[in-house]
Every structure is written in C-alpha cells, then in structure tokens.
Write a protein that holds these residues in place. Structure first.
Motif, PDB file in Angstrom:
ATOM      1  N   PHE A  25       0.813  -1.223   0.000  1.00  0.00           N
ATOM      2  CA  PHE A  25       0.000   0.000   0.000  1.00  0.00           C
ATOM      3  C   PHE A  25       0.842   1.266   0.000  1.00  0.00           C
ATOM      4  CE2 PHE A  25      -2.563  -3.374   1.845  1.00  0.00           C
ATOM      5  CZ  PHE A  25      -3.675  -3.333   1.017  1.00  0.00           C
ATOM      6  N   GLY A  26       2.042   1.188  -0.627  1.00  0.00           N
ATOM      7  CA  GLY A  26       2.884   2.364  -0.779  1.00  0.00           C
ATOM      8  C   GLY A  26       3.621   2.793   0.472  1.00  0.00           C
ATOM      9  N   ARG A  27       3.699   1.922   1.460  1.00  0.00           N
ATOM     10  CA  ARG A  27       4.354   2.309   2.723  1.00  0.00           C
ATOM     11  C   ARG A  27       5.874   2.316   2.655  1.00  0.00           C
ATOM     12  NH1 ARG A  27       0.443  -0.847   6.885  1.00  0.00           N
ATOM     13  NH2 ARG A  27       0.112  -2.153   5.085  1.00  0.00           N
ATOM     14  N   ALA A  28       6.460   1.593   1.710  1.00  0.00           N
ATOM     15  CA  ALA A  28       7.919   1.543   1.596  1.00  0.00           C
ATOM     16  C   ALA A  28       8.335   2.124   0.247  1.00  0.00           C
ATOM     17  CB  ALA A  28       8.401   0.104   1.711  1.00  0.00           C
ATOM     18  N   PRO A  36      18.387  -6.098 -19.039  1.00  0.00           N
ATOM     19  CA  PRO A  36      18.213  -6.292 -20.489  1.00  0.00           C
ATOM     20  C   PRO A  36      16.833  -6.811 -20.908  1.00  0.00           C
ATOM     21  CG  PRO A  36      20.358  -7.092 -19.808  1.00  0.00           C
ATOM     22  CD  PRO A  36      19.613  -6.723 -18.546  1.00  0.00           C
ATOM     23  N   ASP A  37      16.206  -7.649 -20.082  1.00  0.00           N
ATOM     24  CA  ASP A  37      14.905  -8.210 -20.454  1.00  0.00           C
ATOM     25  C   ASP A  37      13.743  -7.660 -19.652  1.00  0.00           C
ATOM     26  OD1 ASP A  37      15.785  -9.801 -22.551  1.00  0.00           O
ATOM     27  OD2 ASP A  37      16.226 -11.496 -21.242  1.00  0.00           O
ATOM     28  N   GLY A  38      13.938  -6.529 -18.957  1.00  0.00           N
ATOM     29  CA  GLY A  38      12.812  -5.972 -18.217  1.00  0.00           C
ATOM     30  C   GLY A  38      13.238  -5.149 -17.019  1.00  0.00           C
ATOM     31  N   LEU A  39      12.406  -5.208 -15.977  1.00  0.00           N
ATOM     32  CA  LEU A  39      12.595  -4.387 -14.784  1.00  0.00           C
ATOM     33  C   LEU A  39      12.539  -5.246 -13.530  1.00  0.00           C
ATOM     34  CD1 LEU A  39      10.035  -1.600 -15.750  1.00  0.00           C
ATOM     35  CD2 LEU A  39      12.523  -1.468 -15.984  1.00  0.00           C
ATOM     36  N   VAL A  40      13.303  -4.849 -12.507  1.00  0.00           N
ATOM     37  CA  VAL A  40      13.257  -5.500 -11.207  1.00  0.00           C
ATOM     38  C   VAL A  40      12.880  -4.449 -10.177  1.00  0.00           C
ATOM     39  CG1 VAL A  40      14.606  -6.682  -9.430  1.00  0.00           C
ATOM     40  CG2 VAL A  40      14.939  -7.263 -11.831  1.00  0.00           C
ATOM     41  N   VAL A  41      11.942  -4.793  -9.305  1.00  0.00           N
ATOM     42  CA  VAL A  41      11.456  -3.880  -8.271  1.00  0.00           C
ATOM     43  C   VAL A  41      12.140  -4.232  -6.958  1.00  0.00           C
ATOM     44  CG1 VAL A  41       9.427  -3.103  -6.996  1.00  0.00           C
ATOM     45  CG2 VAL A  41       9.240  -3.654  -9.431  1.00  0.00           C
ATOM     46  N   GLN A  42      12.696  -3.212  -6.304  1.00  0.00           N
ATOM     47  CA  GLN A  42      13.328  -3.390  -5.000  1.00  0.00           C
ATOM     48  C   GLN A  42      12.541  -2.577  -3.979  1.00  0.00           C
ATOM     49  OE1 GLN A  42      16.894  -1.795  -6.476  1.00  0.00           O
ATOM     50  NE2 GLN A  42      17.809  -3.767  -6.936  1.00  0.00           N
ATOM     51  N   GLY A  43      12.400  -3.123  -2.788  1.00  0.00           N
ATOM     52  CA  GLY A  43      11.659  -2.443  -1.732  1.00  0.00           C
ATOM     53  C   GLY A  43      10.382  -3.161  -1.361  1.00  0.00           C
ATOM     54  N   ALA A  44      10.038  -4.208  -2.076  1.00  0.00           N
ATOM     55  CA  ALA A  44       8.841  -4.995  -1.771  1.00  0.00           C
ATOM     56  C   ALA A  44       9.233  -6.153  -0.858  1.00  0.00           C
ATOM     57  CB  ALA A  44       8.213  -5.538  -3.050  1.00  0.00           C
ATOM     58  N   PRO A  45       8.304  -6.627  -0.032  1.00  0.00           N
ATOM     59  CA  PRO A  45       8.621  -7.760   0.840  1.00  0.00           C
ATOM     60  C   PRO A  45       8.656  -9.097   0.082  1.00  0.00           C
ATOM     61  CG  PRO A  45       6.367  -7.045   1.198  1.00  0.00           C
ATOM     62  CD  PRO A  45       6.987  -6.071   0.237  1.00  0.00           C
ATOM     63  N   HIS A  61      11.940   9.385 -11.031  1.00  0.00           N
ATOM     64  CA  HIS A  61      11.756   9.375  -9.583  1.00  0.00           C
ATOM     65  C   HIS A  61      10.740  10.457  -9.229  1.00  0.00           C
ATOM     66  CE1 HIS A  61      12.969   8.247  -5.572  1.00  0.00           C
ATOM     67  NE2 HIS A  61      13.076   9.516  -5.243  1.00  0.00           N
ATOM     68  N   ASP A  62       9.671  10.100  -8.523  1.00  0.00           N
ATOM     69  CA  ASP A  62       8.609  11.074  -8.208  1.00  0.00           C
ATOM     70  C   ASP A  62       8.752  11.691  -6.821  1.00  0.00           C
ATOM     71  OD1 ASP A  62       7.670   9.190  -6.410  1.00  0.00           O
ATOM     72  OD2 ASP A  62       5.681   9.017  -7.309  1.00  0.00           O
ATOM     73  N   GLY A  63       9.920  11.594  -6.226  1.00  0.00           N
ATOM     74  CA  GLY A  63      10.130  12.148  -4.895  1.00  0.00           C
ATOM     75  C   GLY A  63      10.322  11.069  -3.858  1.00  0.00           C
ATOM     76  N   VAL A  64       9.557   9.999  -3.941  1.00  0.00           N
ATOM     77  CA  VAL A  64       9.677   8.885  -3.000  1.00  0.00           C
ATOM     78  C   VAL A  64       9.910   7.578  -3.746  1.00  0.00           C
ATOM     79  CG1 VAL A  64       8.506   7.567  -1.200  1.00  0.00           C
ATOM     80  CG2 VAL A  64       8.201  10.037  -1.314  1.00  0.00           C
ATOM     81  N   ASP A  65       9.163   7.355  -4.806  1.00  0.00           N
ATOM     82  CA  ASP A  65       9.186   6.084  -5.534  1.00  0.00           C
ATOM     83  C   ASP A  65       9.662   6.284  -6.970  1.00  0.00           C
ATOM     84  OD1 ASP A  65       7.898   4.384  -3.465  1.00  0.00           O
ATOM     85  OD2 ASP A  65       6.221   5.743  -3.791  1.00  0.00           O
ATOM     86  N   ASP A  66      10.010   5.172  -7.601  1.00  0.00           N
ATOM     87  CA  ASP A  66      10.354   5.173  -9.018  1.00  0.00           C
ATOM     88  C   ASP A  66       9.136   4.810  -9.852  1.00  0.00           C
ATOM     89  OD1 ASP A  66      12.960   5.778  -8.392  1.00  0.00           O
ATOM     90  OD2 ASP A  66      13.739   3.772  -8.811  1.00  0.00           O
ATOM     91  N   ILE A  67       9.115   5.323 -11.068  1.00  0.00           N
ATOM     92  CA  ILE A  67       8.077   5.016 -12.054  1.00  0.00           C
ATOM     93  C   ILE A  67       8.794   4.755 -13.372  1.00  0.00           C
ATOM     94  CG2 ILE A  67       6.061   5.864 -13.311  1.00  0.00           C
ATOM     95  CD1 ILE A  67       5.583   7.816 -11.001  1.00  0.00           C
TER      96      ILE A  67
END
Length: 84
Positions: A25-28, A36-45, A61-67
């Motif tokens: 819910f956007g808490r972290a 090369p083949d996509g994106l990896v998200v860091q910060g999720a449990p 970067h929108d100030g807190v998170d990446d888009i």
C-alpha cells in the motif's frame, strides 16, 4: 505462492506504458532497476519483476518512488508482451 500477470499489446499504433508498483500500500519506497529483459522492483517484501524483452524503459523518480515509462510499437505480426 506465485502469481503471473501477462498483458499483450496488439495492434499497430504506439502505446504508452507506465509501470508504478506500490507494494504494501505504498508504505515503503520502491526502486526500479532496468535489466536487459525488463525491470526488477526493489523495496517490496516479495520479489517483483516485469519481463519485457525489447522494451526500452525510462525510469523517473517522483520524490519517493520510481516510475518506469515506455512507448512501445506493436506490429500486426508481433504484439508487445509484458509479464509481471
């Protein structure tokens, strides 16, 4: 405990794609890393990756998170496939 979500973008017109995951819910804060083949998200449990071969992503970067943003060009012979 694995869920896959696949989207195929068909047609012949360009499409703008925005990828803005907000796990827990956007808490972290979320960081997105391009590979090369996509994106990896860091910060999720839990691990999150967006497999998108051939897609050129721009990460902002929108100030807190990446888009991540991309403009894709499907063709009548080959759709653009995104697999989360």
């Amino acid at each position: 405990g694995r869920t896959d979500l696949v989207r195929a973008i068909t047609g012949t017109a360009p499409a703008v794609v925005e990828f803005a995951p907000r796990p827990d819910f956007g808490r972290a804060p979320v960081r997105i890393t391009a590979h090369p083949d996509g994106l990896v998200v860091q910060g999720a449990p839990f691990p999150i990756a967006l497999y998108s071969p051939g897609v050129a992503w721009r990460i902002d970067h929108d100030g807190v998170d990446d888009i991540a943003h991309a403009t894709v060009q499907p063709t009548s012979e080959r759709p653009v496939v995104l697999e989360l």
